[in-house]
Design an enzyme around this catalytic site. Structure first.
Site, PDB file in Angstrom:
ATOM      1  N   ASP A   6       0.692  -1.113  -0.001  1.00 25.97           N
ATOM      2  CA  ASP A   6      -0.044   0.072   0.110  1.00 25.97           C
ATOM      3  C   ASP A   6       0.804   1.230  -0.074  1.00 25.97           C
ATOM      4  OD1 ASP A   6      -2.370   1.558   0.126  1.00 25.97           O
ATOM      5  OD2 ASP A   6      -2.820   1.283   2.190  1.00 25.97           O
ATOM      6  N   TRP A  11       2.655   8.018  -2.665  1.00 31.18           N
ATOM      7  CA  TRP A  11       3.957   8.192  -3.047  1.00 31.18           C
ATOM      8  C   TRP A  11       4.116   9.042  -4.212  1.00 31.18           C
ATOM      9  CZ3 TRP A  11       7.717   7.827  -6.816  1.00 31.18           C
ATOM     10  CH2 TRP A  11       9.003   7.721  -6.545  1.00 31.18           C
ATOM     11  N   HIS A  23       2.847   3.679  -9.064  1.00 30.60           N
ATOM     12  CA  HIS A  23       2.662   2.247  -9.199  1.00 30.60           C
ATOM     13  C   HIS A  23       4.106   1.711  -9.786  1.00 30.60           C
ATOM     14  CE1 HIS A  23      -1.365   2.243  -7.875  1.00 30.60           C
ATOM     15  NE2 HIS A  23      -1.539   2.882  -8.617  1.00 30.60           N
ATOM     16  N   SER A  51      -7.214  -5.885  -6.027  1.00 31.33           N
ATOM     17  CA  SER A  51      -8.239  -6.598  -5.204  1.00 31.33           C
ATOM     18  C   SER A  51      -9.589  -6.368  -6.198  1.00 31.33           C
ATOM     19  CB  SER A  51      -8.534  -5.821  -3.738  1.00 31.33           C
ATOM     20  OG  SER A  51      -8.910  -4.443  -3.873  1.00 31.33           O
ATOM     21  N   THR A  52     -10.624  -7.246  -5.677  1.00 28.71           N
ATOM     22  CA  THR A  52     -11.818  -7.095  -6.242  1.00 28.71           C
ATOM     23  C   THR A  52     -12.370  -5.615  -5.935  1.00 28.71           C
ATOM     24  OG1 THR A  52     -12.490  -8.136  -4.085  1.00 28.71           O
ATOM     25  CG2 THR A  52     -12.243  -9.344  -6.100  1.00 28.71           C
ATOM     26  N   ARG A  57     -11.616   1.903  -9.149  1.00 28.87           N
ATOM     27  CA  ARG A  57     -10.620   2.977  -9.467  1.00 28.87           C
ATOM     28  C   ARG A  57     -11.151   3.574 -10.895  1.00 28.87           C
ATOM     29  NH1 ARG A  57      -4.954   2.144  -6.372  1.00 28.87           N
ATOM     30  NH2 ARG A  57      -6.155   1.668  -4.333  1.00 28.87           N
ATOM     31  N   LEU A 116      11.448 -20.279  -5.920  1.00 27.52           N
ATOM     32  CA  LEU A 116      10.486 -19.287  -5.092  1.00 27.52           C
ATOM     33  C   LEU A 116       9.267 -19.364  -5.773  1.00 27.52           C
ATOM     34  CD1 LEU A 116       9.929 -16.814  -3.324  1.00 27.52           C
ATOM     35  CD2 LEU A 116      10.855 -15.495  -5.124  1.00 27.52           C
ATOM     36  N   ARG A 165       1.881  -5.019   5.986  1.00 32.93           N
ATOM     37  CA  ARG A 165       1.166  -4.083   5.085  1.00 32.93           C
ATOM     38  C   ARG A 165       1.799  -2.713   5.336  1.00 32.93           C
ATOM     39  NH1 ARG A 165      -5.020  -2.587   4.054  1.00 32.93           N
ATOM     40  NH2 ARG A 165      -4.554  -0.883   2.881  1.00 32.93           N
ATOM     41  N   SER A 173      -8.156  -5.185   4.378  1.00 32.14           N
ATOM     42  CA  SER A 173      -8.647  -5.037   3.108  1.00 32.14           C
ATOM     43  C   SER A 173      -9.117  -6.104   2.280  1.00 32.14           C
ATOM     44  CB  SER A 173      -7.927  -4.113   2.280  1.00 32.14           C
ATOM     45  OG  SER A 173      -7.429  -2.929   3.093  1.00 32.14           O
TER      46      SER A 173
END
Ligand code: FPP
Length: 217
Positions: A6, A11, A23, A51-52, A57, A116, A165, A173
């Site tokens: 987040d 930023w 982003h 997220s759903t 946005r 990984l 977070r 969230s």
């Protein structure tokens, strides 16, 4: 390890007068964390990328995020594969045809890798995930914890030991609500693009000093 990344928007506005550029900067932190996990032999990294609820946005920001991911995978998938990283998508793929195809391709191509595993939560919502599991199980007379576990997007992925977070907000969230029952949660003040190696080191050190009883004494 699971992360709610987040603070990109804030930023970006602060430093570049653009949420989208936040982003773009956040992607650099994703790469840093991936390297960190490889180095420290952390086997599972789950990232909350969309997220759903993020569909609310503006279209411009959604498209920017999807393009960022698509371009990143186009550029880096070969390298990711050669580093033996496995990509898994958590969430229903309902993006553009080209992004859906690329995500399926990335999963298939990296399926056998085991250094990984990166779980990208995309169009992910924990409540939706749980409801979907129940719907798959509705013919069963009695549903066990294991039944639910095996019908979540995260089947075969261990529950996270650490959830981080960033962005100075203390909430989950709609992220991994079932899976974090016994996870150690770290809320960080820093915005995601400012999050650094040394912050991870501090968190991991703190984690190892926690006595985890899982309900016992
Ligand atoms: C939350 O910050 C961040 C997101 C919704 C997107 C996360 C995406 C990235 C880190 C970059 C792309 C990632 C990949 C894996 C290619 P926010 O926008 O809610 O920040 P704010 O709270 O300051 O508005």
């Amino acid at each position: 390890m699971a992360i709610i990344m987040d603070g990109n928007g804030r930023w970006g506005l602060k430093h570049k007068n653009s949420r989208n550029l936040g982003h773009k900067e956040g992607l650099k932190t994703v790469e840093m964390v991936m390297k960190y996990c490889m180095k420290k032999q952390i086997k599972f990294l789950t990232l909350y990328a969309f997220s759903t609820e993020n569909w609310k946005r503006p279209l411009n920001e959604r498209n920017y995020l999807f393009n960022l991911l698509e371009n990143y995978l186009k550029e880096r998938l070969e390298k990711i594969n050669s580093e033996k990283i496995k990509i898994k998508i958590l969430g229903e793929k309902i993006f553009s045809k080209s992004l859906n195809n690329l995500l399926n391709f990335a999963e298939k191509k990296t399926y056998k890798n085991s250094k990984l595993q990166i779980n990208l939560a995309l169009n992910y919502g924990s409540k939706k995930e749980i409801v979907q599991a129940f719907n798959k199980l509705k013919k069963k007379k009695k549903i066990s914890e294991n039944d639910i576990k095996k019908n979540l997007f995260t089947k075969n992925i261990p529950d996270p030991e650490i959830l981080i977070r960033t962005g100075d907000t203390q909430r989950l969230s709609n992220f991994l609500l079932w899976q974090v029952a016994y996870t150690e949660i770290f809320f960080e003040k820093k915005l995601w693009p400012d999050f650094m190696n040394k912050d991870l080191n501090r968190i991991i050190k703190k984690f190892y000093n926690i006595k985890r009883n899982f309900g016992n004494i």
